[in-house]
Design a protein around this motif. Structure first.
Motif, PDB file in Angstrom:
ATOM      1  N   PRO A 173       0.805  -1.229   0.000  1.00  0.00           N
ATOM      2  CA  PRO A 173       0.000   0.000   0.000  1.00  0.00           C
ATOM      3  C   PRO A 173       0.835   1.275   0.000  1.00  0.00           C
ATOM      4  N   LEU A 174       1.959   1.294   0.732  1.00  0.00           N
ATOM      5  CA  LEU A 174       2.816   2.475   0.706  1.00  0.00           C
ATOM      6  C   LEU A 174       3.361   2.728  -0.694  1.00  0.00           C
ATOM      7  N   ALA A 175       3.862   1.665  -1.328  1.00  0.00           N
ATOM      8  CA  ALA A 175       4.400   1.812  -2.686  1.00  0.00           C
ATOM      9  C   ALA A 175       3.296   2.067  -3.701  1.00  0.00           C
ATOM     10  N   GLY A 176       2.067   1.708  -3.343  1.00  0.00           N
ATOM     11  CA  GLY A 176       0.932   1.928  -4.238  1.00  0.00           C
ATOM     12  C   GLY A 176       0.368   3.330  -4.168  1.00  0.00           C
ATOM     13  N   PHE A 177       0.899   4.168  -3.269  1.00  0.00           N
ATOM     14  CA  PHE A 177       0.479   5.566  -3.216  1.00  0.00           C
ATOM     15  C   PHE A 177       1.642   6.527  -3.428  1.00  0.00           C
ATOM     16  N   TYR A 178       2.703   6.364  -2.659  1.00  0.00           N
ATOM     17  CA  TYR A 178       3.802   7.329  -2.701  1.00  0.00           C
ATOM     18  C   TYR A 178       4.682   7.104  -3.927  1.00  0.00           C
ATOM     19  N   PRO A 179       4.848   8.111  -4.776  1.00  0.00           N
ATOM     20  CA  PRO A 179       5.714   7.935  -5.949  1.00  0.00           C
ATOM     21  C   PRO A 179       7.176   7.725  -5.600  1.00  0.00           C
ATOM     22  N   SER A 180       7.562   8.069  -4.365  1.00  0.00           N
ATOM     23  CA  SER A 180       8.964   7.905  -3.966  1.00  0.00           C
ATOM     24  C   SER A 180       9.272   6.502  -3.465  1.00  0.00           C
ATOM     25  N   VAL A 181       8.261   5.718  -3.097  1.00  0.00           N
ATOM     26  CA  VAL A 181       8.481   4.448  -2.403  1.00  0.00           C
ATOM     27  C   VAL A 181       8.508   3.284  -3.385  1.00  0.00           C
ATOM     28  N   TYR A 182       9.530   2.457  -3.245  1.00  0.00           N
ATOM     29  CA  TYR A 182       9.656   1.241  -4.047  1.00  0.00           C
ATOM     30  C   TYR A 182       9.851   0.045  -3.124  1.00  0.00           C
ATOM     31  N   LEU A 183       9.408  -1.092  -3.585  1.00  0.00           N
ATOM     32  CA  LEU A 183       9.512  -2.330  -2.816  1.00  0.00           C
ATOM     33  C   LEU A 183      10.856  -2.985  -3.085  1.00  0.00           C
ATOM     34  N   GLY A 184      11.685  -3.061  -2.051  1.00  0.00           N
ATOM     35  CA  GLY A 184      12.942  -3.772  -2.187  1.00  0.00           C
ATOM     36  C   GLY A 184      12.706  -5.258  -2.308  1.00  0.00           C
ATOM     37  N   ALA A 185      13.594  -5.935  -3.000  1.00  0.00           N
ATOM     38  CA  ALA A 185      13.475  -7.382  -3.180  1.00  0.00           C
ATOM     39  C   ALA A 185      13.581  -8.089  -1.828  1.00  0.00           C
ATOM     40  N   PRO A 186      12.996  -9.272  -1.689  1.00  0.00           N
ATOM     41  CA  PRO A 186      13.162 -10.041  -0.450  1.00  0.00           C
ATOM     42  C   PRO A 186      14.638 -10.168  -0.067  1.00  0.00           C
ATOM     43  N   TRP A 187      14.899  -9.977   1.206  1.00  0.00           N
ATOM     44  CA  TRP A 187      16.259  -9.762   1.698  1.00  0.00           C
ATOM     45  C   TRP A 187      16.473 -10.564   2.964  1.00  0.00           C
ATOM     46  N   TRP A 188      17.617 -11.156   3.147  1.00  0.00           N
ATOM     47  CA  TRP A 188      18.083 -11.796   4.382  1.00  0.00           C
ATOM     48  C   TRP A 188      17.006 -12.683   5.009  1.00  0.00           C
ATOM     49  N   PHE A 189      17.154 -13.953   4.902  1.00  0.00           N
ATOM     50  CA  PHE A 189      16.193 -14.968   5.312  1.00  0.00           C
ATOM     51  C   PHE A 189      15.039 -15.080   4.317  1.00  0.00           C
ATOM     52  N   LEU A 190      14.781 -14.060   3.547  1.00  0.00           N
ATOM     53  CA  LEU A 190      13.717 -14.111   2.547  1.00  0.00           C
ATOM     54  C   LEU A 190      14.264 -14.135   1.125  1.00  0.00           C
ATOM     55  N   ASP A 191      15.594 -14.088   0.972  1.00  0.00           N
ATOM     56  CA  ASP A 191      16.178 -14.104  -0.374  1.00  0.00           C
ATOM     57  C   ASP A 191      16.291 -15.555  -0.842  1.00  0.00           C
ATOM     58  N   SER A 192      15.144 -16.210  -0.936  1.00  0.00           N
ATOM     59  CA  SER A 192      15.083 -17.625  -1.267  1.00  0.00           C
ATOM     60  C   SER A 192      13.958 -17.846  -2.262  1.00  0.00           C
ATOM     61  N   PRO A 193      13.980 -18.938  -3.010  1.00  0.00           N
ATOM     62  CA  PRO A 193      12.981 -19.106  -4.074  1.00  0.00           C
ATOM     63  C   PRO A 193      11.536 -18.996  -3.609  1.00  0.00           C
ATOM     64  N   TYR A 194      11.149 -19.721  -2.564  1.00  0.00           N
ATOM     65  CA  TYR A 194       9.755 -19.671  -2.141  1.00  0.00           C
ATOM     66  C   TYR A 194       9.383 -18.304  -1.572  1.00  0.00           C
ATOM     67  N   ALA A 195      10.295 -17.680  -0.841  1.00  0.00           N
ATOM     68  CA  ALA A 195       9.985 -16.370  -0.265  1.00  0.00           C
ATOM     69  C   ALA A 195       9.871 -15.302  -1.352  1.00  0.00           C
ATOM     70  N   ILE A 196      10.690 -15.397  -2.388  1.00  0.00           N
ATOM     71  CA  ILE A 196      10.564 -14.454  -3.510  1.00  0.00           C
ATOM     72  C   ILE A 196       9.200 -14.617  -4.164  1.00  0.00           C
ATOM     73  N   ARG A 197       8.765 -15.862  -4.306  1.00  0.00           N
ATOM     74  CA  ARG A 197       7.435 -16.105  -4.880  1.00  0.00           C
ATOM     75  C   ARG A 197       6.344 -15.539  -3.973  1.00  0.00           C
ATOM     76  N   ARG A 198       6.466 -15.776  -2.660  1.00  0.00           N
ATOM     77  CA  ARG A 198       5.455 -15.246  -1.736  1.00  0.00           C
ATOM     78  C   ARG A 198       5.401 -13.725  -1.791  1.00  0.00           C
ATOM     79  N   PHE A 199       6.573 -13.091  -1.881  1.00  0.00           N
ATOM     80  CA  PHE A 199       6.634 -11.637  -1.995  1.00  0.00           C
ATOM     81  C   PHE A 199       5.867 -11.158  -3.220  1.00  0.00           C
ATOM     82  N   ARG A 200       6.161 -11.751  -4.356  1.00  0.00           N
ATOM     83  CA  ARG A 200       5.530 -11.293  -5.591  1.00  0.00           C
ATOM     84  C   ARG A 200       4.018 -11.491  -5.540  1.00  0.00           C
TER      85      ARG A 200
END
Length: 486
Positions: free
Chosen positions: A381-408
């Protein structure tokens, strides 16, 4: 080579693709569009001296085990003493490698196991670990690493890296980066040009963390070097701005903040100056925790203000309780596997910063989290309103195949695909860079293929999206220009 074992599962060309045949077929076609695209790594922790000096890798243990807290933490959890995983007069690299190979079954199904299996097979061309063949594999890897084609600069070119960002202290003179840039411009350096850029990243945590023992001394040094003769809070802000300018001049595109929380506070200048003066002269045990928190939260707003001024992308990496086990920290220091994720609040915490700068033209704020409960509730929701905000890729403990899928899957229905940073590998392990990016591209292809086969988007749309995610998105979010002729 692939000795000692049958062909590993990670050799399968359909790895990480959907099991459903129709969806898998679409994923194959989408992945083929980006499989060989250049790697953009706008946030990571590779030491630039590795590439500037073309430092050869020596052995399997120091390459794959001892520097990787993902690896050592799980071995420790399964009963391997930390002393057996650290080099010493009593513990050789071969000893460490034997301990790792004996513990290899514990990595089945883990992201760490996937990365290492891919590195061994796809990068080094050797077999998989086993206790029985530990010594033979150790020797085989040593032979491979002795080949000039497996020195860092050769691998950089082989990996197809277009941009590699390091993480650097604000007072680093960046002479190593200058040497690398000069070599790319034809002004000398070891070996052939890299064919890609290595750029610094401004990481000011040491100078903002007023609750740490060395903060006052670090601030004194910062002001002495870059304060232009100013003293106190004015000299502090001047010095930070000057060092940021130094980084920009050396190609930096972002300022990274590894904070405990994303709490922000927009103080009046007089109040900020008062806090700075009081904290700076107090011993660490005498600093009021409320003062420390207020000052650190305010300085995140100041960093955002400076990003608006100088254009550096601001990235936030919050949500880690560092050094969770006191005895391990006392004996072995930081980065030894007991940094643990905590629940993180973004919506309320970032409101002061976003109220002031959230719609400022040109300001980019990339938010990372280790708390995936915030993906759909707060970050999208933050990235869906603020033009300055972007979603960083899954990071540390989440930089894994299933977690990347869950993020997306968690963020896309709210924020779409255009509000994310593209994949960020965040790695110190140089050999893992290509396999991490390969995994991320496969997962993106799998997610998009499912949307196609469920008739939510067309395959033509999916093709455009995956190319954007791999190339245009990180360039757009991190303000990375294309190389001439690329």
């Amino acid at each position: 080579m692939t000795t000692h074992h049958d062909l590993p599962a990670i050799a399968d060309p359909d790895r990480l693709f959907p099991a459903d045949p129709a969806t898998r077929a679409v994923a194959r076609e989408l992945f083929a569009l980006v499989e060989n695209a250049p790697i953009l790594s706008p946030h990571g922790h590779v030491d630039p001296r590795l590439l500037a000096d073309d430092v050869p890798f020596t052995d399997a243990a120091t390459l794959l085990v001892t520097p990787d807290h993902y690896v050592t933490r799980l071995l420790h959890a399964n009963g391997v003493a930390m002393d057996r995983l650290r080099l010493s007069a009593d513990t050789s690299p071969r000893d460490v490698w034997r301990a790792f190979c004996a513990g290899w079954p514990a990595f089945a199904g883990t992201a760490s196991g996937y990365w290492i299996a891919c590195e061994l097979h796809h990068v080094l061309g050797v077999g998989q670990p086993s206790e029985k063949h530990a010594d033979a594999l150790f020797d085989e890897i040593a032979e491979v690493l002795a080949d000039p084609d497996h020195r860092p600069r050769s691998l950089f070119r082989r990996f197809g890296i277009d941009v590699l960002a390091t993480t650097d202290d604000p007072l680093d003179p960046l002479d190593t980066h200058a040497r690398l840039a000069a070599a790319e411009d034809g002004a000398g350096g070891p070996g052939a040009p890299l064919g890609g850029r290595v750029i610094p990243t401004f990481r000011p945590d040491r100078y903002l963390a007023a609750g740490t023992p060395d903060w006052s001394a670090a601030v004194d040094e910062l002001i002495a070097v870059a304060g232009e003769g100013h003293t106190g809070y004015a000299g502090y802000l001047t010095a930070l701005a000057n060092r940021r300018a130094h980084f920009v001049a050396h190609g930096a595109v972002s300022a990274d903040h590894g904070v405990a929380t994303p709490e922000t506070l927009d103080l009046e200048p007089a109040r900020a100056r008062e806090l700075f003066d009081r904290l700076r002269v107090a011993e660490v045990a005498e600093r009021d925790p409320a003062d420390v928190a207020a000052f650190e939260q305010h300085m995140l707003v100041e960093m955002a203000r400076m990003s608006v001024d100088d254009g550096l992308v601001m990235t936030l990496h919050p949500g880690i309780h560092r050094n969770h086990h006191p005895a391990t920290f006392a004996a072995y220091g930081p980065d030894t596997g007991h940094d643990i994720p905590v629940r993180t609040d973004f919506t309320r915490a970032l409101r002061p910063l976003l109220s002031r700068f959230g719609t400022e033209p040109g300001f980019h704020l990339v938010l990372f989290t280790t708390d995936e409960t915030t993906f759909s509730r707060e970050l999208a929701p933050l990235a869906g309103f603020y033009p300055s905000v972007y979603l960083g890729a899954p990071w540390w403990f989440l930089d894994s195949p299933y977690a990347i899928r869950r993020f997306r899957e968690a963020v896309t229905e709210t924020a779409g695909f255009t509000r994310s940073s593209g994949f960020v590998d965040d790695t110190r392990a140089f050999l893992s860079i290509p396999v991490r990016h390969d995994a991320a591209r496969r997962v993106e292809a799998a997610v998009l293929a499912r949307l196609v086969t469920e008739h939510r988007i067309t395959q033509s749309q999916a093709a455009g999206i995956i190319v954007d995610l791999v190339d245009a998105a990180p360039r757009r979010v991190f303000k990375l220009p294309r190389r001439p002729g690329a």
